[in-house]
Write a protein that holds these residues in place. Structure first.
Motif, PDB file in Angstrom:
ATOM      1  N   THR A  91       0.742  -1.215   0.016  1.00 57.62           N
ATOM      2  CA  THR A  91       0.035  -0.102   0.021  1.00 57.62           C
ATOM      3  C   THR A  91       0.873   1.276   0.099  1.00 57.62           C
ATOM      4  O   THR A  91       2.182   1.106   0.137  1.00 57.62           O
ATOM      5  N   THR A  93       0.897   3.669   2.404  1.00 59.35           N
ATOM      6  CA  THR A  93       1.409   3.781   3.715  1.00 59.35           C
ATOM      7  C   THR A  93       2.739   2.749   3.788  1.00 59.35           C
ATOM      8  O   THR A  93       3.736   2.944   4.143  1.00 59.35           O
ATOM      9  N   ASP A 111       1.407  10.286   7.480  1.00 59.80           N
ATOM     10  CA  ASP A 111      -0.222  10.793   7.138  1.00 59.80           C
ATOM     11  C   ASP A 111      -0.159  12.011   6.705  1.00 59.80           C
ATOM     12  O   ASP A 111      -0.826  12.447   5.769  1.00 59.80           O
ATOM     13  N   LYS A 115      -1.421  13.521   3.057  1.00 60.22           N
ATOM     14  CA  LYS A 115      -2.512  14.598   2.993  1.00 60.22           C
ATOM     15  C   LYS A 115      -2.002  15.734   2.105  1.00 60.22           C
ATOM     16  O   LYS A 115      -2.764  16.177   1.327  1.00 60.22           O
ATOM     17  N   ASN A 118      -2.737  14.837  -1.285  1.00 58.35           N
ATOM     18  CA  ASN A 118      -4.045  14.457  -1.382  1.00 58.35           C
ATOM     19  C   ASN A 118      -4.001  12.761  -1.886  1.00 58.35           C
ATOM     20  O   ASN A 118      -4.857  12.593  -2.719  1.00 58.35           O
ATOM     21  N   TYR A 120      -4.228  10.541   0.944  1.00 56.28           N
ATOM     22  CA  TYR A 120      -4.609  10.110   2.313  1.00 56.28           C
ATOM     23  C   TYR A 120      -5.862   9.424   2.192  1.00 56.28           C
ATOM     24  O   TYR A 120      -5.680   8.373   3.018  1.00 56.28           O
ATOM     25  N   GLU A 121      -6.639   9.370   1.539  1.00 60.02           N
ATOM     26  CA  GLU A 121      -7.948   8.712   1.323  1.00 60.02           C
ATOM     27  C   GLU A 121      -7.456   7.265   0.702  1.00 60.02           C
ATOM     28  O   GLU A 121      -8.212   6.428   0.852  1.00 60.02           O
ATOM     29  N   ARG A 122      -6.478   7.234  -0.019  1.00 60.52           N
ATOM     30  CA  ARG A 122      -5.834   6.095  -0.905  1.00 60.52           C
ATOM     31  C   ARG A 122      -4.701   5.509  -0.190  1.00 60.52           C
ATOM     32  O   ARG A 122      -4.004   4.546  -0.610  1.00 60.52           O
ATOM     33  N   ARG A 123      -4.587   5.761   1.261  1.00 63.82           N
ATOM     34  CA  ARG A 123      -3.430   5.447   1.773  1.00 63.82           C
ATOM     35  C   ARG A 123      -3.288   3.905   1.999  1.00 63.82           C
ATOM     36  O   ARG A 123      -2.099   3.256   1.945  1.00 63.82           O
ATOM     37  N   ASP A 124      -4.375   3.186   1.971  1.00 65.03           N
ATOM     38  CA  ASP A 124      -4.467   1.663   2.412  1.00 65.03           C
ATOM     39  C   ASP A 124      -4.447   0.893   0.760  1.00 65.03           C
ATOM     40  O   ASP A 124      -4.795  -0.141   0.730  1.00 65.03           O
ATOM     41  N   SER A 125      -4.518   1.719  -0.105  1.00 64.48           N
ATOM     42  CA  SER A 125      -4.703   1.128  -1.502  1.00 64.48           C
ATOM     43  C   SER A 125      -3.347   0.631  -2.051  1.00 64.48           C
ATOM     44  O   SER A 125      -2.346   1.217  -1.625  1.00 64.48           O
TER      45      SER A 125
END
Length: 299
Positions: A91, A93, A111, A115, A118, A120-125
């Protein structure tokens, strides 16, 4: 103002190719600098030298007013000069945690940097699901993990679609607003004009100009003129006017570059007095593109 980087008579030869030719310029803290030149002009080689991945032939460079060795200074630098290698099945992260381990910095910034770009919303993708623009944004995040004083980017929008280009440019401007000095290499005039405060123009390794972007574009300006008749007479009057430097025709518009100050109303009154009625008159500053072409054509 603190000088973050200073180049003095830097030279690099690859056999018969003189990639960097007696190059000197300074990078002052808090500005956004563009190294602008056509492909093959020596931009990437210059960045490689200051980042210690390319050996210089001669000349010198120093970081932070010469107070730090290059090895110590590079700990304060974030750089992307090649496409970074992230692991596709990890991912965002996880990839950044690995970079932190390599750089010897804590995970605390991950984190915040996600951010900033842009993501952060895809940090676990997983990285393999990212578009090219997202991959480039993650690369910028990785270069920011050590909170660098200067961020160095080589052709940061190369290969991206218009949306990706817009996102990267906005991120660069936002990073600069927070006080990080930025040095980017680009062959795109539009990029330098929109993002940079200062520009170094090079061609075939030779510096043609170094200074503020607004000073480069702030000559006396130029007029755009158009007439429905008597065009030849208009051109002759412009060519013989003491305040006009050059006259050329682009499509239906006549471009008159000024060498002395002159207002649009003064130009209009002068031509009207000579029997010329204009259907179009506009005064504007020359674009960076026009100045760049002038520099590279004359050198």
């Amino acid at each position: 103002m603190e000088t973050i980087l200073s180049l003095k008579n830097l030279d690099k030869k690859f056999g018969p190719v003189h990639a960097v030719n007696n190059l000197s310029f300074d990078i002052q803290k808090g500005n956004v600098y563009g190294i602008l030149g056509p492909n093959g002009s020596g931009k990437s080689t210059t960045l490689g030298i200051i980042l210690n991945v390319v050996n210089r032939t001669s000349g010198e460079f120093s970081w932070f007013d010469g107070k730090l060795s290059t090895h110590e200074a590079l700990k304060k630098v974030g750089a992307i000069i090649e496409r970074p290698n992230f692991y596709p099945y990890m991912t965002a992260t996880q990839n950044l945690k690995l970079i932190c381990k390599i750089k010897g910095v804590s995970y605390d910034n991950i984190d915040e940097k996600l951010k900033t770009v842009n993501l952060y919303e895809r940090r676990d993708s997983k990285f393999r699901t990212f578009s090219l623009g997202m991959k480039q944004r993650l690369a910028i995040a990785s270069a920011l993990l050590n909170n660098p004083e200067i961020l160095i980017l080589d052709e940061p929008t190369n290969g991206l679609d218009p949306q990706g280009i817009h996102e990267i440019r906005k991120i660069i401007k936002d990073i600069a607003k927070n006080g990080t000095t930025i040095l980017l290499a680009s062959h795109l005039l539009d990029e330098v004009e929109k993002v940079c405060s200062h520009v170094v123009v090079i061609r075939k390794g030779i510096k043609l100009y170094a200074g503020r972007v607004d000073e480069m574009t702030a000559s006396k300006g130029l007029f755009e003129l158009k007439v429905d008749s008597n065009e030849e007479q208009l051109i002759e009057l412009l060519e013989n006017h003491a305040s006009i430097n050059t006259v050329k025709k682009e499509d239906e518009i006549i471009i008159a570059a000024l060498k002395d100050e002159m207002t649009a109303s003064e130009m209009n009154a002068y031509l009207f007095g000579k029997g010329i009625t204009l259907s179009h008159l506009l005064k504007r500053k020359p674009s960076l593109e026009q100045q760049f072409l002038s520099l590279t054509n004359n050198n």
